[in-house]
Design a protein around this motif. Structure first.
Motif, short mmCIF file in Angstrom:
data_model
loop_
_atom_site.label_atom_id
_atom_site.label_comp_id
_atom_site.label_asym_id
_atom_site.label_seq_id
_atom_site.Cartn_x
_atom_site.Cartn_y
_atom_site.Cartn_z
N ASN A 217 0.83 -1.21 0.00
CA ASN A 217 0.00 0.00 0.00
C ASN A 217 0.86 1.26 0.00
O ASN A 217 0.60 2.21 -0.74
N ARG A 218 1.90 1.26 0.82
CA ARG A 218 2.79 2.42 0.92
C ARG A 218 3.56 2.64 -0.40
O ARG A 218 3.67 3.77 -0.87
N GLU B 224 2.69 1.63 -3.47
CA GLU B 224 1.80 2.01 -4.56
C GLU B 224 1.37 3.47 -4.44
O GLU B 224 1.19 4.17 -5.45
N ASN B 225 1.24 3.93 -3.22
CA ASN B 225 0.80 5.31 -3.01
C ASN B 225 1.96 6.30 -2.94
O ASN B 225 1.75 7.48 -2.65
#
Length: 239
Positions: free
Chosen positions: A21-22, A24-25
């Motif tokens: 998540n980190r 990709e963001n």
């Protein structure tokens, strides 16, 4: 683009969901081992890892691949467009010596022998490399008859190995681009490395030029004959 959720990708790559998540963001970049796992999990064939390296060190090339010898040994496929000569990898001894003699008229015979040997043995030293070459038929026809026949036969013999595909630009057509030889190496990692030969040696091009230079090879290929007609044209030279 691969169609995975973050949970699926974390499971496939063996990384934490919170990390995926980190990454990709844009919160952080993964470490090298995680970048390799992500590339494999996504089936990116080295493209994601190249992007990771470019983001971390400013270039898509590993250090070992910034030298031509290492590039050659790390490559699995080579596409060459040569505007005036038969590419060096595919030159027979008679052709190579003729070229070196013309380019270095003051060289002693021993030096010409050394250069010719290095050039003509190179492709044999790279058994895992396949080659697609584009060059004008006039690269042969302007030479002494004996040299032309030897070179044409040598090219056909390379084709027979299954490692080489040839496309010749027919006599009467002009190969406008590229203006100097360009070589597109596809490394085993999937990365693309492009070099170009100039008067003072071979230069490795920056990745931001790859799209433009790749289009020059495509244009050269479009100006050439299909493979079967190219092969027939070469056989006619020594028939």
């Amino acid at each position: 683009m691969a169609g995975f959720t973050q949970l699926q990708l974390s499971a496939r790559s063996g990384t934490a969901h919170s990390s995926v998540n980190r990454w990709e963001n844009g919160g952080s970049l993964p470490k090298r081992d995680n970048a390799e796992r992500l590339d494999a999990a996504l089936g990116a064939n080295g493209e994601l890892f190249t992007a990771w390296r470019r983001s971390t060190v400013g270039t898509g090339l590993p250090e070992w691949a910034r030298d031509l010898d290492a590039i050659e040994r790390g490559a699995r496929q080579l596409s060459i467009a040569a505007p005036s000569l038969v590419p060096g990898y595919l030159q027979c001894e008679a052709y190579a010596r003729f070229v070196f003699s013309a380019g270095q008229p003051l060289a002693v015979p021993e030096e010409l022998d050394r250069l010719t040997k290095l050039r003509c043995e190179r492709l044999n030293e790279l058994p895992n490399l396949s080659v697609t070459a584009v060059f004008p038929l006039s690269a042969l026809t302007g030479l002494p008859s004996a040299v032309v026949k030897q070179q044409a036969r040598h090219l056909v013999e390379w084709v027979d190995t299954g490692r080489v595909v040839l496309h010749v630009v027919p006599t009467g057509s002009i190969l406008i681009v590229p203006t100097s030889p360009v070589m597109l190496f596809r490394l085993r990692s999937g990365e693309l490395v492009i070099t170009s030969d100039y008067a003072d040696g071979s230069v490795t091009l920056n990745s931001d030029t790859h799209e433009r230079v790749s289009s020059l090879f495509t244009a050269a290929l479009a100006a050439s004959l299909p493979f079967d007609l190219s092969l027939a044209a070469l056989k006619d030279l020594y028939a």
